[in-house]
Design an enzyme around this catalytic site. Structure first.
Site, PDB file in Angstrom:
ATOM      1  N   HIS A 199       0.842  -1.197   0.000  1.00 52.90           N
ATOM      2  CA  HIS A 199       0.000   0.000   0.000  1.00 52.90           C
ATOM      3  C   HIS A 199       0.883   1.256   0.000  1.00 52.90           C
ATOM      4  O   HIS A 199       2.103   1.160   0.026  1.00 52.90           O
ATOM      5  CB  HIS A 199      -0.924  -0.002   1.218  1.00 52.90           C
ATOM      6  CG  HIS A 199      -0.166  -0.086   2.507  1.00 52.90           C
ATOM      7  ND1 HIS A 199       0.374  -1.266   2.975  1.00 52.90           N
ATOM      8  CD2 HIS A 199       0.184   0.859   3.415  1.00 52.90           C
ATOM      9  CE1 HIS A 199       0.996  -1.038   4.125  1.00 52.90           C
ATOM     10  NE2 HIS A 199       0.894   0.245   4.398  1.00 52.90           N
ATOM     11  N   CYS A 201       4.525   0.927   6.661  1.00 47.92           N
ATOM     12  CA  CYS A 201       4.485  -0.197   5.730  1.00 47.92           C
ATOM     13  C   CYS A 201       5.602  -1.158   6.162  1.00 47.92           C
ATOM     14  O   CYS A 201       6.446  -0.795   6.990  1.00 47.92           O
ATOM     15  CB  CYS A 201       4.748   0.373   4.332  1.00 47.92           C
ATOM     16  SG  CYS A 201       4.417  -0.757   2.977  1.00 47.92           S
ATOM     17  N   ARG A 227       4.716   2.942  -6.274  1.00 48.76           N
ATOM     18  CA  ARG A 227       5.965   2.190  -6.169  1.00 48.76           C
ATOM     19  C   ARG A 227       6.837   2.566  -7.355  1.00 48.76           C
ATOM     20  O   ARG A 227       6.329   2.798  -8.456  1.00 48.76           O
ATOM     21  CB  ARG A 227       5.712   0.675  -6.241  1.00 48.76           C
ATOM     22  CG  ARG A 227       5.015   0.077  -5.039  1.00 48.76           C
ATOM     23  CD  ARG A 227       5.925   0.078  -3.834  1.00 48.76           C
ATOM     24  NE  ARG A 227       5.349  -0.553  -2.654  1.00 48.76           N
ATOM     25  CZ  ARG A 227       4.586   0.064  -1.751  1.00 48.76           C
ATOM     26  NH1 ARG A 227       4.277   1.341  -1.906  1.00 48.76           N
ATOM     27  NH2 ARG A 227       4.146  -0.577  -0.691  1.00 48.76           N
ATOM     28  N   HIS A 234      14.983   4.562   2.737  1.00 50.18           N
ATOM     29  CA  HIS A 234      14.962   3.177   2.254  1.00 50.18           C
ATOM     30  C   HIS A 234      15.736   2.359   3.287  1.00 50.18           C
ATOM     31  O   HIS A 234      16.934   2.596   3.500  1.00 50.18           O
ATOM     32  CB  HIS A 234      15.631   3.125   0.876  1.00 50.18           C
ATOM     33  CG  HIS A 234      15.659   1.761   0.245  1.00 50.18           C
ATOM     34  ND1 HIS A 234      14.584   0.909   0.244  1.00 50.18           N
ATOM     35  CD2 HIS A 234      16.652   1.111  -0.430  1.00 50.18           C
ATOM     36  CE1 HIS A 234      14.904  -0.203  -0.402  1.00 50.18           C
ATOM     37  NE2 HIS A 234      16.156  -0.113  -0.809  1.00 50.18           N
TER      38      HIS A 234
HETATM   39  C1  LIG Z   1       7.160   1.644   2.117  1.00 50.62           C
HETATM   40  C2  LIG Z   1       7.476   0.659   1.026  1.00 50.62           C
HETATM   41  C3  LIG Z   1       7.973   1.140  -0.165  1.00 50.62           C
HETATM   42  C4  LIG Z   1       8.310   0.251  -1.182  1.00 50.62           C
HETATM   43  N1  LIG Z   1       8.761   0.754  -2.364  1.00 50.62           N
HETATM   44  C5  LIG Z   1       8.955  -0.077  -3.400  1.00 50.62           C
HETATM   45  C6  LIG Z   1       9.249   0.445  -4.686  1.00 50.62           C
HETATM   46  O1  LIG Z   1       9.297   1.666  -4.878  1.00 50.62           O
HETATM   47  N2  LIG Z   1       9.416  -0.435  -5.703  1.00 50.62           N
HETATM   48  C7  LIG Z   1       9.313  -1.781  -5.525  1.00 50.62           C
HETATM   49  O2  LIG Z   1       9.487  -2.523  -6.507  1.00 50.62           O
HETATM   50  N3  LIG Z   1       9.041  -2.310  -4.313  1.00 50.62           N
HETATM   51  C8  LIG Z   1       8.852  -1.491  -3.263  1.00 50.62           C
HETATM   52  N4  LIG Z   1       8.517  -1.994  -2.029  1.00 50.62           N
HETATM   53  C9  LIG Z   1       8.474  -3.451  -1.823  1.00 50.62           C
HETATM   54  C10 LIG Z   1       7.185  -4.031  -2.324  1.00 50.62           C
HETATM   55  O3  LIG Z   1       6.095  -3.200  -2.065  1.00 50.62           O
HETATM   56  C11 LIG Z   1       7.025  -5.433  -1.762  1.00 50.62           C
HETATM   57  O4  LIG Z   1       8.126  -6.199  -2.191  1.00 50.62           O
HETATM   58  C12 LIG Z   1       5.738  -6.104  -2.211  1.00 50.62           C
HETATM   59  O5  LIG Z   1       4.640  -5.274  -1.960  1.00 50.62           O
HETATM   60  C13 LIG Z   1       5.589  -7.439  -1.500  1.00 50.62           C
HETATM   61  O6  LIG Z   1       4.407  -8.064  -1.919  1.00 50.62           O
HETATM   62  P1  LIG Z   1       3.895  -9.384  -1.180  1.00 50.62           P
HETATM   63  O7  LIG Z   1       2.874  -9.983  -2.072  1.00 50.62           O
HETATM   64  O8  LIG Z   1       5.062 -10.200  -0.770  1.00 50.62           O
HETATM   65  O9  LIG Z   1       3.246  -8.843   0.182  1.00 50.62           O
HETATM   66  P2  LIG Z   1       1.765  -8.316   0.440  1.00 50.62           P
HETATM   67  O10 LIG Z   1       1.252  -7.562  -0.740  1.00 50.62           O
HETATM   68  O11 LIG Z   1       1.789  -7.643   1.767  1.00 50.62           O
HETATM   69  O12 LIG Z   1       0.893  -9.641   0.495  1.00 50.62           O
HETATM   70  C14 LIG Z   1       1.007 -10.616   1.494  1.00 50.62           C
HETATM   71  C15 LIG Z   1      -0.415 -11.057   1.767  1.00 50.62           C
HETATM   72  O13 LIG Z   1      -0.398 -12.254   2.533  1.00 50.62           O
HETATM   73  C16 LIG Z   1      -1.537 -12.229   3.351  1.00 50.62           C
HETATM   74  N5  LIG Z   1      -1.332 -13.187   4.437  1.00 50.62           N
HETATM   75  C17 LIG Z   1      -0.358 -13.183   5.354  1.00 50.62           C
HETATM   76  N6  LIG Z   1      -0.469 -14.229   6.183  1.00 50.62           N
HETATM   77  C18 LIG Z   1      -1.564 -14.928   5.783  1.00 50.62           C
HETATM   78  C19 LIG Z   1      -2.204 -16.093   6.256  1.00 50.62           C
HETATM   79  N7  LIG Z   1      -1.737 -16.760   7.311  1.00 50.62           N
HETATM   80  N8  LIG Z   1      -3.315 -16.510   5.619  1.00 50.62           N
HETATM   81  C20 LIG Z   1      -3.800 -15.842   4.539  1.00 50.62           C
HETATM   82  N9  LIG Z   1      -3.225 -14.704   4.067  1.00 50.62           N
HETATM   83  C21 LIG Z   1      -2.117 -14.269   4.674  1.00 50.62           C
HETATM   84  C22 LIG Z   1      -1.616 -10.776   3.813  1.00 50.62           C
HETATM   85  O14 LIG Z   1      -2.899 -10.424   4.253  1.00 50.62           O
HETATM   86  C23 LIG Z   1      -1.198 -10.046   2.557  1.00 50.62           C
HETATM   87  O15 LIG Z   1      -2.319  -9.598   1.808  1.00 50.62           O
HETATM   88  C24 LIG Z   1       8.165  -1.138  -0.981  1.00 50.62           C
HETATM   89  C25 LIG Z   1       7.649  -1.621   0.216  1.00 50.62           C
HETATM   90  C26 LIG Z   1       7.292  -0.727   1.212  1.00 50.62           C
HETATM   91  C27 LIG Z   1       6.759  -1.262   2.512  1.00 50.62           C
END
Ligand SMILES: Cc1cc2nc3c(=O)[nH]c(=O)nc-3n(C[C@H](O)[C@H](O)[C@H](O)COP(=O)(O)OP(=O)(O)OC[C@H]3O[C@@H](n4cnc5c(N)ncnc54)[C@H](O)[C@@H]3O)c2cc1C
Length: 383
Positions: A47, A313, A51, A269
């Site tokens: 969120h 975040c 990005r 970062h």
């Molecule tokens: C502040 C910030 C800035 C960033 N800036 C950049 C950028 O500029 N460029 C870039 O490329 N990347 C950036 N990133 C990194 C990037 O956003 C993340 O790598 C990416 O969002 C990770 O996605 P994900 O699917 O792993 O996690 P998420 O999107 O958080 O998804 C994980 C999901 O798993 C679910 N979950 C967890 N446990 C369970 C369970 N037991 N049962 C069912 N569901 C579960 C959660 O509810 C969640 O929806 C940034 C991150 C942050 C925090």
């Protein structure tokens, strides 16, 4: 034959889980993605509205083919859903020429022929009048970089997955999984499912679902801020300011994303404390706001008005800052993705596609060697 409910169950349906569901469903697999909340939500890592996506990849050249594939897939997703997900602004990687940022970006650009320009301080100020680079600063300008609209991207991945027949369950928490039988059994707080395979994509909550991973995952608090410019607001808009990452001291970085109607976005970062992802998020402190304002004052002075909004975040960091995309140890039908370490969003559709390839037993289009778990056991992280 084993009786199963689905071919693949995806555990966690944020950026990467939704992308995997889209990739699998469009290839005809019966897929169910479970999420304990309702993505896009503001509890995990995807969120905060925007990005950065960039190609002159300072972290390692191995990511360049992956981001190139991601660019293609983000465009495909835009066409498929009729939504604008990406805005091209150009991108600047700034700092000392021998710093990790600039030297890493140049290495990737040169190895992979990424179109770029190397700018000195005067050139940086000409390209982006809002920036105030000290003498000696250099900038790697790449033209294709820009911003992705984060929540819109996650929503679009989910819409596209659903259109291809994926089942997406929200408000359903996975408690455990078991791959010891003839199928993978996934137990949630609502029921039990059986599938041929599972994909663990639980972001900051991966560790408790992956006790045999053999790699510590550290969840780090990050605070993002939006600033109301104090003068020349047009200079920090996407027309004039590229997305920019700045190594302002050796190894210390902050980034800015241009104002698209809600102020300049700015954040450090890394440099955040380790947190428990289940603990209630503590709002940004005055100190955290003051720290970022001070950096903006130094390097983007036009934007240093007031901090109008802040949000928190989570980064989920591997020990070497590189992704994990691999089979789970001892369970070949279970795949695991930790594609964060603070830089994973841009790759989501390419990681989703790679996970689908692994799940369906086809050769991944992009080389995933750098993301294997075995690197932690047998050799040092990529140089
Ligand atoms: C502040 C910030 C800035 C960033 N800036 C950049 C950028 O500029 N460029 C870039 O490329 N990347 C950036 N990133 C990194 C990037 O956003 C993340 O790598 C990416 O969002 C990770 O996605 P994900 O699917 O792993 O996690 P998420 O999107 O958080 O998804 C994980 C999901 O798993 C679910 N979950 C967890 N446990 C369970 C369970 N037991 N049962 C069912 N569901 C579960 C959660 O509810 C969640 O929806 C940034 C991150 C942050 C925090």
């Amino acid at each position: 034959m084993t009786s199963v409910d689905f071919d693949t169950i995806v555990i966690g349906a944020g950026a990467h889980g939704s992308a995997a569901a889209w990739a699998l469903a469009r290839r005809g697999a019966r897929v169910c993605a479970l999420d304990r909340w309702a993505p896009p939500h503001a509890r995990g890592s995807s969120h905060g509205r925007t990005r950065i996506i960039r190609e002159a990849y300072f972290e390692h050249p191995a990511y360049v083919p992956l981001v190139r594939r991601a660019y293609e897939l983000w465009s495909e997703l835009e066409r498929a859903t009729g939504r604008t997900l990406f805005r091209r602004t150009g991108g600047l990687t700034l700092g000392a020429e021998n710093g990790v940022l600039v030297s890493g970006a140049l290495r990737s650009a040169r190895e992979h022929g990424v179109e770029h320009e190397l700018l000195d301080a005067a050139g940086i100020a000409r390209r982006a009048p809002a920036l105030a680079p000290p003498r000696g600063t250099v900038g790697v300008l790449e033209h294709r970089a820009g911003m992705l609209f984060a929540e819109r991207c996650v929503e679009a991945l989910r819409v596209a997955a659903r259109e291809h027949g994926a089942r997406l369950e929200t408000g359903e928490r996975v408690l455990r999984w078991d791959a010891s039988g003839s199928a993978v059994t996934v137990t949630t707080d609502r029921g039990t499912y059986r599938a041929l395979r599972a994909i663990l994509a639980a972001g900051a909550w991966l560790a408790p679902l992956a006790p045999d991973l053999g790699v510590p995952l550290v969840v780090e608090r990050q605070v993002i801020h939006w600033l109301t410019p104090r003068r020349h607001p047009e200079r920090v808009t996407a027309r004039h300011l590229p997305v920019a990452i700045w190594e302002y001291e050796p190894g210390r970085m902050f980034y800015v994303i241009p104002d698209v109607g809600d102020g300049l976005k700015a954040a450090l970062h890394h440099q955040g404390p380790t947190v428990d992802p289940d603990a209630p998020a503590v709002p940004a402190s005055e100190r955290e706001q003051a720290d970022v304002l001070a950096l903006v004052e130094r390097f983007v002075p036009d934007a240093a008005g007031i901090v109008s909004e802040s949000a928190t975040c989570l980064y989920t960091n591997t020990p070497d800052g590189h992704f994990i995309v691999d089979a789970y140890p001892g369970a070949p039908d279970v795949l695991v993705a930790s594609a964060c370490s603070g830089h994973g969003f841009k790759f989501a559709p390419a990681i989703g596609e790679a996970l689908a390839d692994l799940a369906l037993g086809t050769e991944p289009r992009v080389d995933l060697t750098a993301f294997r778990l075995s690197r932690f056991a047998t050799r040092p992280p990529p140089a």
